[in-house]
Design a protein around this motif. Sequence first.
Motif, short mmCIF file in Angstrom:
data_model
loop_
_atom_site.label_atom_id
_atom_site.label_comp_id
_atom_site.label_asym_id
_atom_site.label_seq_id
_atom_site.Cartn_x
_atom_site.Cartn_y
_atom_site.Cartn_z
N LEU A 228 0.83 -1.20 0.00
CA LEU A 228 0.00 0.00 0.00
C LEU A 228 0.87 1.26 0.00
N PRO A 229 0.49 2.28 -0.74
CA PRO A 229 1.26 3.53 -0.72
C PRO A 229 1.17 4.19 0.64
N GLY A 230 2.30 4.44 1.27
CA GLY A 230 2.32 5.03 2.60
C GLY A 230 2.45 4.02 3.71
N ALA A 231 2.17 2.75 3.42
CA ALA A 231 2.39 1.61 4.32
C ALA A 231 1.48 1.61 5.54
N THR A 232 1.60 2.56 6.43
CA THR A 232 0.91 2.52 7.72
C THR A 232 -0.60 2.72 7.58
N VAL A 233 -1.37 1.78 8.13
CA VAL A 233 -2.83 1.89 8.18
C VAL A 233 -3.22 2.22 9.62
N GLN A 234 -3.92 3.34 9.81
CA GLN A 234 -4.25 3.78 11.16
C GLN A 234 -5.74 3.86 11.45
N SER A 235 -6.59 3.64 10.44
CA SER A 235 -8.04 3.56 10.66
C SER A 235 -8.65 2.66 9.61
N LEU A 236 -9.71 1.94 9.99
CA LEU A 236 -10.35 0.97 9.10
C LEU A 236 -11.87 1.03 9.22
N ALA A 237 -12.54 0.76 8.11
CA ALA A 237 -13.99 0.61 8.11
C ALA A 237 -14.38 -0.30 6.95
N ILE A 238 -15.49 -1.01 7.12
CA ILE A 238 -16.05 -1.84 6.05
C ILE A 238 -17.31 -1.17 5.53
N SER A 239 -17.39 -0.96 4.23
CA SER A 239 -18.55 -0.31 3.64
C SER A 239 -19.73 -1.28 3.61
N PRO A 240 -20.96 -0.79 3.40
CA PRO A 240 -22.11 -1.69 3.28
C PRO A 240 -21.94 -2.71 2.16
N GLU A 241 -21.12 -2.39 1.16
CA GLU A 241 -20.87 -3.32 0.07
C GLU A 241 -19.76 -4.32 0.40
N GLY A 242 -19.13 -4.17 1.56
CA GLY A 242 -18.10 -5.10 1.99
C GLY A 242 -16.69 -4.71 1.59
N LEU A 243 -16.49 -3.48 1.13
CA LEU A 243 -15.16 -3.02 0.75
C LEU A 243 -14.44 -2.43 1.95
N ILE A 244 -13.11 -2.56 1.97
CA ILE A 244 -12.29 -2.01 3.05
C ILE A 244 -11.91 -0.56 2.73
N TRP A 245 -12.18 0.32 3.67
CA TRP A 245 -11.70 1.70 3.58
C TRP A 245 -10.58 1.85 4.59
N ALA A 246 -9.40 2.17 4.10
CA ALA A 246 -8.21 2.23 4.95
C ALA A 246 -7.66 3.65 5.00
N GLY A 247 -7.68 4.23 6.19
CA GLY A 247 -7.13 5.56 6.40
C GLY A 247 -5.64 5.49 6.70
N MET A 248 -4.86 6.32 6.02
CA MET A 248 -3.42 6.30 6.13
C MET A 248 -2.90 7.72 6.38
N PRO A 249 -1.63 7.88 6.71
CA PRO A 249 -1.11 9.23 6.98
C PRO A 249 -1.14 10.17 5.79
N ASN A 250 -1.32 9.64 4.59
CA ASN A 250 -1.33 10.52 3.42
C ASN A 250 -2.36 10.10 2.38
N ASN A 251 -3.37 9.31 2.79
CA ASN A 251 -4.26 8.76 1.78
C ASN A 251 -5.48 8.11 2.41
N LEU A 252 -6.51 7.89 1.60
CA LEU A 252 -7.66 7.07 1.97
C LEU A 252 -7.88 6.11 0.81
N LEU A 253 -7.72 4.81 1.06
CA LEU A 253 -7.79 3.80 0.02
C LEU A 253 -9.04 2.96 0.16
N VAL A 254 -9.58 2.53 -0.98
CA VAL A 254 -10.69 1.58 -1.00
C VAL A 254 -10.15 0.28 -1.60
N ILE A 255 -10.29 -0.83 -0.85
CA ILE A 255 -9.63 -2.08 -1.20
C ILE A 255 -10.65 -3.21 -1.27
N ASN A 256 -10.49 -4.06 -2.28
CA ASN A 256 -11.31 -5.26 -2.39
C ASN A 256 -10.73 -6.33 -1.46
N PRO A 257 -11.46 -6.76 -0.43
CA PRO A 257 -10.90 -7.73 0.52
C PRO A 257 -10.68 -9.12 -0.06
#
Length: 355
Positions: A228-257
């Motif tokens: 992942l760009p930025g490496a460190t993941v410091q917050s997480l949530a799962i969307s109603p569709e089941g996708l991972i939202w990962a908060g990072m020090p320089n980004n917010l990524l949406v990931i297919n689990p």
Amino acid sequence: MALSHKYTALLITSIFMGLIVLPSTEIPATAQKIVGNNSTSTYPVTSPLRRVQTLSNLGGEEEVETDYRVSNLLTDFAGNLWVGSWRGLSRLDPNTGKIISRVSLPNITIGALAQDKVGRLWVGNYEGLTRVDPRTNEITAQNFLLPSKRVLSLLIDKRGYLWTGTDSGLALISPDQGLMMTTLKNLPGVSANAMTLDAEGQLWVGTLDGLVRVNTASALVMKKINNLPGATVQSLAISPEGLIWAGMPNNLLVINPKNGIILRSVTPLRGRNVTSVRFAQDGSVWVGTTNGLLRLNPHTGAVLDQVAGLPSSRVLTLAPDTGNKLWVGTSEGLAWVMPTMDTATPHLAFGRGVE
């Protein structure tokens, strides 16, 4: 000897931390089996209060600067809001904002909150893990032998077991008996900063080196996503569709689990430090950063609202849809946002307005 008026005051900061241990008679027999002290942790001591000593012409003067940060929020089964701050743990009526009760804890540096399936409150702090009976506000167990005393995240899985994330790995605990079941010390990325469950009930852990999927039944690592760009993941949530939202020090990524593929980087959050991500009942997603609070369209990433009036622009934790409000913990106190407004109202009991 008096100091010359030409010289400014010298500030000497003393950081201190204490641990209160209950007598064994106050802890149930099942909990006594696992109660003990872990003196091997190597994390740096952090204090909720900074004591500043000032030298002046009049002699020694002492000032105490209070830390007002609200680092954790939890909505319990009864709809009450638990507020974990660096001043302690409080329970609020989220409809009125009135403080219902306060809990006296061994250490007020709270790192995480969770409620198990029978309603007991679990509090992770910088001296370990504590179990609280919310009916009496009494501590019923503490001092578990964790991989590290510094607890960063807590999660109850679908079976009702408690996952405890520390800065040195994961521990699995049976809430009913208060017994340690297993530990995962060789967690890739070491630090369990954040946790969430996917649609299959498996555990996702945000670490210093990306994401790790853990089998909740075996406590074995199933998948690692460490590119992942930025490496460190410091917050997480799962969307109603089941996708991972990962908060990072320089980004917010949406990931297919399912395959670990990054679906997108949310454009408005590029270059911003994302500290908290929570989905609201209306389907929108609230994103807290170190420089403000946003509400996004989860499908397009478009900014729907940007909230003004917070005690601080540094957002630490969020609790949406609680008492028909969004509650926001910041580095300078607590606030709430009504559904039809984009301006926050500070809670005076948790900020600099009230001592």
